[in-house]
Design an enzyme around this catalytic site. Structure first.
Site, PDB file in Angstrom:
ATOM      1  N   ALA A  65      -0.527   6.680  -2.973  1.00 22.65           N
ATOM      2  CA  ALA A  65      -0.052   7.947  -2.433  1.00 22.65           C
ATOM      3  C   ALA A  65      -0.324   7.933  -0.935  1.00 22.65           C
ATOM      4  O   ALA A  65      -1.198   7.198  -0.463  1.00 22.65           O
ATOM      5  CB  ALA A  65      -0.778   9.098  -3.114  1.00 22.65           C
ATOM      6  N   GLY A 109      -1.558   5.305  -6.560  1.00 23.43           N
ATOM      7  CA  GLY A 109      -0.332   5.891  -7.107  1.00 23.43           C
ATOM      8  C   GLY A 109       0.765   4.855  -7.315  1.00 23.43           C
ATOM      9  O   GLY A 109       1.634   5.030  -8.175  1.00 23.43           O
ATOM     10  N   GLU A 112       0.041   3.316 -10.583  1.00 28.38           N
ATOM     11  CA  GLU A 112       0.358   4.330 -11.609  1.00 28.38           C
ATOM     12  C   GLU A 112       1.869   4.471 -11.796  1.00 28.38           C
ATOM     13  O   GLU A 112       2.346   4.662 -12.913  1.00 28.38           O
ATOM     14  CB  GLU A 112      -0.264   5.672 -11.213  1.00 28.38           C
ATOM     15  CG  GLU A 112      -1.782   5.618 -11.246  1.00 28.38           C
ATOM     16  CD  GLU A 112      -2.424   6.849 -10.626  1.00 28.38           C
ATOM     17  OE1 GLU A 112      -2.166   7.144  -9.446  1.00 28.38           O
ATOM     18  OE2 GLU A 112      -3.171   7.543 -11.345  1.00 28.38           O
ATOM     19  N   GLU A 132      -8.802   4.330  -5.370  1.00 28.51           N
ATOM     20  CA  GLU A 132      -9.018   5.717  -4.931  1.00 28.51           C
ATOM     21  C   GLU A 132     -10.491   6.018  -4.685  1.00 28.51           C
ATOM     22  O   GLU A 132     -10.839   6.841  -3.850  1.00 28.51           O
ATOM     23  CB  GLU A 132      -8.461   6.703  -5.981  1.00 28.51           C
ATOM     24  CG  GLU A 132      -6.940   6.735  -6.079  1.00 28.51           C
ATOM     25  CD  GLU A 132      -6.378   5.773  -7.105  1.00 28.51           C
ATOM     26  OE1 GLU A 132      -7.066   4.779  -7.459  1.00 28.51           O
ATOM     27  OE2 GLU A 132      -5.246   6.000  -7.564  1.00 28.51           O
TER      28      GLU A 132
END
Ligand code: DAK
Length: 258
Positions: A65, A109, A112, A132
Site C-alpha cells: 500500500a 498489500g 495480499e 508491515e
C-alpha cells in the site's frame, strides 16, 4: 474507460490489467485500488472476457500500500473511512478466474493482492513479503489469513513477525505460487494459462472457482456437499452434454456457456 494508474488490454478473451505506477514500484494508492476494482468489474461484466490476468512490472508486482498516502492518517480517518476495506471486498467478488502474474516485489498489500487472485504464476525474480511490522502496523487486506492458509502457520508467522521476503523458489515449495517461470517467459506462461482457461465452459469455471473458494469458508462436510450439488447441477447444462459427447467423438468440445 481511461485509467491513470493501470493499463487494461484485451487479448481475445483475456483481459490483462497491468499496474502502472513505475516510479513508486506500483505502490497501491486508493486511486489505484479503485481503478483495479473498476477494471475487474468491467471485465466481469464483459461477455467477451473469460479470464483475467493481473500483473505489474518486471521490478514490482506491487511494493505494498502507498506508505506516503497512509503516513499522516489518523485512526479516525483509517477506521472512519474503512481504508481499503470496500476495495478489498470488491476485488474478491470477481467471479471470473483471475491469475496473478508476479515479477519482482509483491510486498504488504501487493502480496495480499496477489493472494486475492485465484492463483499466482511467479517469475524467478519474485519476492513475497509482509513487511508491515517494519512500519509499526500489520497486514490489513487479508495477509494474516490468506497467507497463513496458503503456506501454514510457521512460514506465515516468520514472514509477518520478521518482515523477511520469500523468494520464488521458496514460495513454490510453500504452496504460495502455482508455478515459477523464467522472468522473460512470465507473461507468455500466464497468457497461455489464461487462454487455456478461456476455452472451457464458463459455467464450469464459475462453479469450480466458487467451489474451491468454499474450502476456505466452510467446514469440509459443507464444502463437499456444496461441490456435489454444483457438480450435479452442471448436468442441467448443454456444455456438459457437449463436453462428454466431444470426448466420445474424439473431437474438441465447442462450449456455448449454456
Ligand atoms: N509506498 C510508497 N512508495 C513506495 C513504496 C510503498 N509501499 N515502495 C516503494 N516506494 C517508492 C520509494 O519511496 C521510491 O520512491 P522515490 O524515493 O524514488 O520517490 C521508489 O518507490 C523506489 O523505491 P526504492 O528506492 O526504495 O527501491 P529499492 O529497490 O531500493 O527498494 C523495496 C525496493 C521494495 C525493498 C523498498 O522500496 C521497500 O521496502 N518498499 C516498502 C515495502 C513495504 O514496506 N511494503 C508494505 C507497505 S504497508 C489496510 C490494508 C492493507 C494495508 C494497510 C492497511 N487496511 C485495510 C486498513 C497494507 C499496508 C502495506 O502494504
Amino acid at each position: 474507460m481511461a485509467y491513470k494508474t493501470i493499463v487494461v488490454e484485451l487479448d481475445d478473451h483475456v483481459a490483462v490489467i497491468k499496474l502502472n505506477r513505475p516510479d513508486a514500484l506500483n505502490a497501491l494508492s486508493t486511486a489505484m485500488l479503485r481503478e483495479i476494482v473498476q477494471a475487474l468489474r468491467e471485465a466481469d461484466d464483459n461477455e467477451k472476457v473469460r479470464c483475467i490476468v493481473l500483473t505489474g512490472s518486471e521490478k514490482a508486482f506491487a511494493a505494498g500500500a502507498d506508505i506516503g498516502e497512509m503516513a499522516e492518517m489518523s485512526f479516525a480517518e483509517v477506521f472512519g473511512s474503512d481504508l481499503y476495506g470496500p476495495e478489498a471486498q470488491a476485488i474478491v467478488r470477481c467471479r471470473k478466474p483471475v491469475i496473478a502474474a508476479v515479477s519482482g516485489y509483491a510486498l504488504g498489500g501487493g502480496c495480499e493482492l496477489a493472494l486475492m487472485c485465484d492463483f499466482i504464476i511467479a517469475s524467478e525474480s519474485a519476492k513475497f513479503g509482509q513487511p508491515e511490522v517494519n512500519l509499526g502496523i500489520i497486514a490489513g487486506m487479508g495477509g494474516t489469513q490468506r497467507l497463513t492458509r496458503a503456506v501454514g502457520k510457521a512460514k506465515a508467522m516468520d514472514m509477518h513477525l520478521t518482515g523477511r521476503f520469500m523468494d520464488a523458489a521458496e514460495a513454490e515449495r510453500a504452496g504460495l505460487v502455482a508455478r515459477v517461470v523464467p522472468a522473460k517467459k512470465l507473461m507468455d506462461e500466464a497468457m497461455a494459462a489464461a487462454h487455456k482457461i478461456a476455452e472451457k465452459s464458463q459455467l464450469a469455471l464459475l462453479a469450480a472457482k466458487e467451489s474451491v473458494n468454499r474450502a476456505f469458508e466452510t467446514p469440509q462436510a459443507e464444502g463437499i456437499l456444496h461441490e456435489r450439488r454444483l457438480f450435479q447441477s452442471l448436468f442441467a447444462t448443454e456444455d456438459q452434454s457437449e463436453g462428454m459427447q466431444a470426448f466420445l467423438d474424439k473431437r474438441e468440445a465447442q462450449f456455448r456457456d449454456r
